[in-house]
Write a protein that holds these residues in place. Structure first.
Motif, mmCIF file in Angstrom:
data_model
loop_
_atom_site.group_PDB
_atom_site.id
_atom_site.type_symbol
_atom_site.label_atom_id
_atom_site.label_comp_id
_atom_site.label_asym_id
_atom_site.label_seq_id
_atom_site.Cartn_x
_atom_site.Cartn_y
_atom_site.Cartn_z
ATOM 1 N N ALA A 1 120.537 -23.788 37.174
ATOM 2 C CA ALA A 1 119.842 -22.764 37.952
ATOM 3 C C ALA A 1 118.349 -22.697 37.690
ATOM 4 C CB ALA A 1 120.473 -21.407 37.687
ATOM 5 N N HIS A 2 117.894 -23.154 36.536
ATOM 6 C CA HIS A 2 116.467 -23.001 36.267
ATOM 7 C C HIS A 2 115.707 -24.251 36.657
ATOM 8 C CE1 HIS A 2 116.333 -19.142 34.022
ATOM 9 N NE2 HIS A 2 117.632 -19.388 33.986
ATOM 10 N N GLY A 3 114.508 -24.041 37.225
ATOM 11 C CA GLY A 3 113.757 -25.178 37.726
ATOM 12 C C GLY A 3 112.807 -25.777 36.711
ATOM 13 N N ASN A 4 112.473 -25.006 35.677
ATOM 14 C CA ASN A 4 111.485 -25.484 34.711
ATOM 15 C C ASN A 4 112.093 -26.532 33.787
ATOM 16 O OD1 ASN A 4 109.979 -25.470 32.139
ATOM 17 N ND2 ASN A 4 108.687 -24.055 33.268
ATOM 18 N N LEU A 5 111.418 -27.656 33.653
ATOM 19 C CA LEU A 5 112.042 -28.767 32.927
ATOM 20 C C LEU A 5 112.214 -28.466 31.440
ATOM 21 C CD1 LEU A 5 110.322 -31.798 34.639
ATOM 22 C CD2 LEU A 5 112.582 -30.889 35.034
ATOM 23 N N ILE A 6 111.250 -27.751 30.835
ATOM 24 C CA ILE A 6 111.393 -27.423 29.410
ATOM 25 C C ILE A 6 112.591 -26.508 29.204
ATOM 26 C CG2 ILE A 6 110.298 -26.291 27.463
ATOM 27 C CD1 ILE A 6 107.954 -27.667 27.989
ATOM 28 N N LYS A 7 112.742 -25.554 30.125
ATOM 29 C CA LYS A 7 113.893 -24.648 30.042
ATOM 30 C C LYS A 7 115.185 -25.453 30.141
ATOM 31 C CE LYS A 7 115.006 -20.138 30.278
ATOM 32 N NZ LYS A 7 114.439 -19.013 30.986
ATOM 33 N N LYS A 8 115.183 -26.453 30.992
ATOM 34 C CA LYS A 8 116.373 -27.301 31.114
ATOM 35 C C LYS A 8 116.680 -27.984 29.783
ATOM 36 C CE LYS A 8 116.105 -28.551 35.976
ATOM 37 N NZ LYS A 8 117.352 -28.376 36.706
ATOM 38 N N ILE A 9 115.631 -28.439 29.102
ATOM 39 C CA ILE A 9 115.857 -29.109 27.814
ATOM 40 C C ILE A 9 116.457 -28.124 26.809
ATOM 41 C CG2 ILE A 9 114.741 -30.282 25.895
ATOM 42 C CD1 ILE A 9 114.711 -32.005 28.206
ATOM 43 N N VAL A 10 115.934 -26.874 26.826
ATOM 44 C CA VAL A 10 116.499 -25.873 25.921
ATOM 45 C C VAL A 10 117.966 -25.632 26.268
ATOM 46 C CG1 VAL A 10 116.329 -23.499 25.144
ATOM 47 C CG2 VAL A 10 114.276 -24.808 25.495
ATOM 48 N N GLY A 11 118.267 -25.600 27.581
ATOM 49 C CA GLY A 11 119.652 -25.452 28.010
ATOM 50 C C GLY A 11 120.519 -26.578 27.487
ATOM 51 N N LEU A 12 119.988 -27.796 27.571
ATOM 52 C CA LEU A 12 120.728 -28.953 27.044
ATOM 53 C C LEU A 12 120.978 -28.792 25.545
ATOM 54 C CD1 LEU A 12 119.308 -32.216 28.587
ATOM 55 C CD2 LEU A 12 121.651 -31.477 28.513
ATOM 56 N N THR A 13 119.961 -28.267 24.820
ATOM 57 C CA THR A 13 120.131 -28.067 23.380
ATOM 58 C C THR A 13 121.264 -27.084 23.107
ATOM 59 O OG1 THR A 13 117.752 -28.269 23.304
ATOM 60 C CG2 THR A 13 118.848 -27.652 21.275
ATOM 61 N N ILE A 14 121.298 -25.998 23.908
ATOM 62 C CA ILE A 14 122.373 -25.011 23.714
ATOM 63 C C ILE A 14 123.730 -25.659 23.965
ATOM 64 C CG2 ILE A 14 123.352 -22.882 24.632
ATOM 65 C CD1 ILE A 14 120.583 -21.910 25.130
ATOM 66 N N PHE A 15 123.800 -26.422 25.044
ATOM 67 C CA PHE A 15 125.042 -27.127 25.381
ATOM 68 C C PHE A 15 125.479 -28.029 24.224
ATOM 69 C CE2 PHE A 15 128.021 -29.774 27.430
ATOM 70 C CZ PHE A 15 128.349 -29.238 28.647
ATOM 71 N N GLN A 16 124.511 -28.776 23.725
ATOM 72 C CA GLN A 16 124.759 -29.718 22.638
ATOM 73 C C GLN A 16 125.275 -28.979 21.399
ATOM 74 O OE1 GLN A 16 121.075 -31.427 21.450
ATOM 75 N NE2 GLN A 16 121.907 -33.442 21.192
ATOM 76 N N THR A 17 124.594 -27.884 21.055
ATOM 77 C CA THR A 17 125.001 -27.140 19.860
ATOM 78 C C THR A 17 126.398 -26.563 20.014
ATOM 79 O OG1 THR A 17 122.697 -26.535 19.714
ATOM 80 C CG2 THR A 17 124.180 -25.478 18.188
ATOM 81 N N SER A 18 126.757 -26.183 21.250
ATOM 82 C CA SER A 18 128.107 -25.646 21.431
ATOM 83 C C SER A 18 129.150 -26.715 21.106
ATOM 84 C CB SER A 18 128.279 -25.122 22.847
ATOM 85 O OG SER A 18 128.495 -26.172 23.744
ATOM 86 N N VAL A 19 128.835 -27.959 21.473
ATOM 87 C CA VAL A 19 129.773 -29.038 21.137
ATOM 88 C C VAL A 19 129.855 -29.205 19.611
ATOM 89 C CG1 VAL A 19 130.272 -31.472 21.401
ATOM 90 C CG2 VAL A 19 129.329 -30.203 23.284
#
Lengths: 137, 351, 122
Positions: free
Chosen positions: A24-42
């Motif tokens: 949902a977010h368009g900002n690329l840095i925010k996307k990277i933070v989202g990926l980090t959260i996803f990664q940490t959940s794993v």
């Protein structure tokens, strides 16, 4: 049952929050933070699986028989460091995108891309301008 | 025993709820600086959670990587890309729908999962008992995680080190700039002004940096007996140098740390790791079978683990340093050519 | 006799741990209750240094012989170096970016503190 599965549910919630940010977010840095959260959940998922009731950290000590499972620890340990390395590549790409487009918002980048050929040519022209400048210095 | 478990699960719940709260705050925040700081806190809390789950090695890594280096890299990038997020124009209804459906299915899936801490869960019945019961005889290292990482699954770890090395090359390819020689007078003037501004910080960190490096070496060589190893040591060592760069400026740091040498060390670490495997191959064993490295199998294992951890440490440390230097160098490059890039982005916006 | 010493040690250790935890909580309350950035930082900076020291001493008393004490005292030394420096850097960054301490007159000015720490680091 609530306690037994609580960790798994939190993992799912965190994973979905990460996924939501990425979609949902368009900002690329925010996307990277989202990926980090996803990664940490794993990571949390794997480490929770390794836990044994009454076990200790997997470092052999006299008089202790019950240890947590070391295998997920190994997998996640290396995954964390590999994760930061790949994140760094992503961030480097973002820096280059910012230089080429002047923005890191997804929508604006797509807008610029979809504009007709003139502007496209200009983009190429611009990037070659940067390259030329690089050679000069 | 019972009360201890109760407290443990209480800590577990509190930490995980904090993680969820921080993640939700990250979704809502528009200020990217706050987002990055929250991501750092998120990393630190997940490290604490890993300690509760007995994964000390992982917690160590996550604390140094998630809360340290990654926050720092993102901060550097934010200074180059701007710190506010533009609101998106379309409604995120579709995204919410996808997320809710996927999440619902995953939660439905968790009902088949074994409970937290169950001893008879499938994961604990296959290879784990061998690692826990036999590793002392077969490898002779008290820290089972190190034994698995460096001996049983050494080939796997080799792949991961290569990935890290490749990522370093990727960052180099994307960001490296050919820079002109810095003039000493310019460096000196920057240095003096920073010296006035950050006097206390500089003095304290100058005292701290040797200890951080010493600690990195301790973590590197103590990894057999306690939590630690090449990955953590590399990151900690790199963070000492990054601290130096932050406080003494990039041009001073370039004089202290030779970039070409660092790049050579990164390659050397991977090669060294691979060579240990080759030597054991030539000595008649399998790839990464350390038993043949010495006349006594256990001594061979110790030697092999020591050597490959050294290779891992070299590569990780120098790749992290390369990554940081390139980001910071790119920023410097952009500042020097600031007008040019501003013009370009203005032109782009004008169209 | 040895038994008595053990009990006394445990009691002192518990006292230290309790005081440390209390100071941690009071620092947390300080963040929430104090009006502006500098007073908040004061609450956290001062109480946290003392709290960390007390908890570490309490932990040292839990296991007074062996390597643990040396490691903990090294950690204590590091905290005593790093905590004040971090507070200093934070306050300096805030001041550098023009965030003024809250004085009676300008009470409205306290909404910025979190954002203002940045530019010096970057």
């Amino acid at each position: 049952m609530i306690m037994g599965l609580f960790n798994d549910w939190v993992v799912v919630v965190l994973m979905m929050i990460g996924l939501y940010i990425i979609i949902a977010h368009g900002n690329l840095i925010k996307k990277i933070v989202g990926l980090t959260i996803f990664q940490t959940s794993v990571f949390i998922f794997y480490i929770s699986m390794a836990k044994i009731d009454g076990g200790t950290a997997p470092i052999l000590v006299d008089g202790v028989t019950q240890y947590s499972n070391p295998l997920p620890h190994v997998l996640i340990l290396t995954a964390i460091v590999v994760g930061i390395a790949t994140t760094a590549v992503a961030l480097a790409l973002i820096v280059r995108i910012k230089e080429a487009y002047g923005t890191i918002e997804e929508e604006e980048i797509q807008e610029q891309d979809s504009q007709h050929k003139d502007s496209h040519k200009l983009n190429i022209h611009n990037s070659s301008e940067i390259n030329r400048d690089k050679k000069e210095c | 025993m019972k009360r201890g478990e109760l407290i443990e699960s209480l800590i577990n719940i509190v930490l995980l709820s904090l993680l969820v709260g921080i993640a939700i705050a990250i979704v809502c925040m528009k200020d990217l600086f706050a987002v990055v700081m929250l991501a750092g806190i998120y990393g630190l809390i997940s490290a604490s959670f890993f300690v509760v789950m007995d994964a000390v090695d992982v917690a160590f890594t996550e604390a140094s990587v998630g809360a340290g280096i990654s926050t720092l890299l993102m901060l550097v990038v934010i200074t180059m890309t701007g710190r506010t997020e533009h609101p998106t124009r379309h409604k995120p209804l579709l995204a919410i729908f996808v997320v809710v459906v996927t999440g619902g299915l995953l939660i439905y899936g968790t009902f088949d999962m074994p409970y937290l801490g169950a001893i008879d869960a499938p994961i604990h019945t296959h290879v784990a008992p061998r690692y826990i019961n036999e590793s002392m005889q077969e490898v002779g290292v008290p820290n089972i995680v190190t034994a698995v990482l460096a001996s049983y699954r050494a080939f796997d770890t080799f792949g991961e080190v290569v990935v890290i090395f490749t990522a370093g090359i990727g960052v180099l390819a994307l960001l490296s700039v050919v820079r002109r020689r810095d003039e000493d007078s310019v460096i000196d003037s920057i240095n003096d002004s920073m010296h006035e501004q950050h006097l206390i910080l500089r003095i304290v960190s100058k005292m701290m940096i040797p200890f951080i490096m010493l600690f990195a070496l301790y973590v590197q060589f103590h990894g057999d007996y306690g939590p630690g190893g090449g990955f953590q040591a590399g990151v900690i060592f790199a963070s000492a140098i990054i601290l130096y760069v932050l406080l003494f400026g990039l041009s001073t740091a370039r004089k202290v740390i030779n970039q070409t040498l660092i790049q050579l060390i990164a390659a050397f670490g991977v090669l060294f790791y691979g060579c240990v495997g080759l030597v054991s191959l030539l000595n008649g064993g399998n790839f990464f079978d350390y038993n043949v490295l010495s006349s006594d199998p256990i001594a061979g294992q110790h030697l092999g683990i020591l050597l490959i951890e050294w290779g891992v440490g070299c590569t990780v440390a120098s790749v992290m340093i390369i990554i940081f230097f390139n980001f910071a160098g790119r920023k410097e490059f952009q500042q020097r050519n600031g007008n040019l890039i501003d013009n370009i982005s203005k032109k782009n916006k004008g169209i | 006799m040895i038994f008595d010493l053990d009990i006394i040690r445990e009691l002192i250790s518990a006292l230290f741990l309790f005081m440390g935890s209390f100071l941690c909580i009071s620092g947390g309350v300080g963040i929430l209750r104090f009006p502006d950035f500098y007073t908040r930082m004061h609450a956290v900076g001062v109480t946290d240094t003392l709290a960390a020291a007390m908890i570490l001493i309490g932990l040292m008393l839990q296991n007074p012989d062996g390597l643990v004490v040396i490691k903990l005292s090294l950690i204590l030394l590091m905290t005593l170096f790093i905590n004040p420096t971090a507070s200093h850097a934070l306050a300096k960054a805030a001041f550098h970016n023009g965030l003024m301490p809250l004085i009676e007159k300008n009470k409205k000015n306290n909404s910025l503190p979190d954002k203002k720490q940045e530019s010096e680091k970057g």
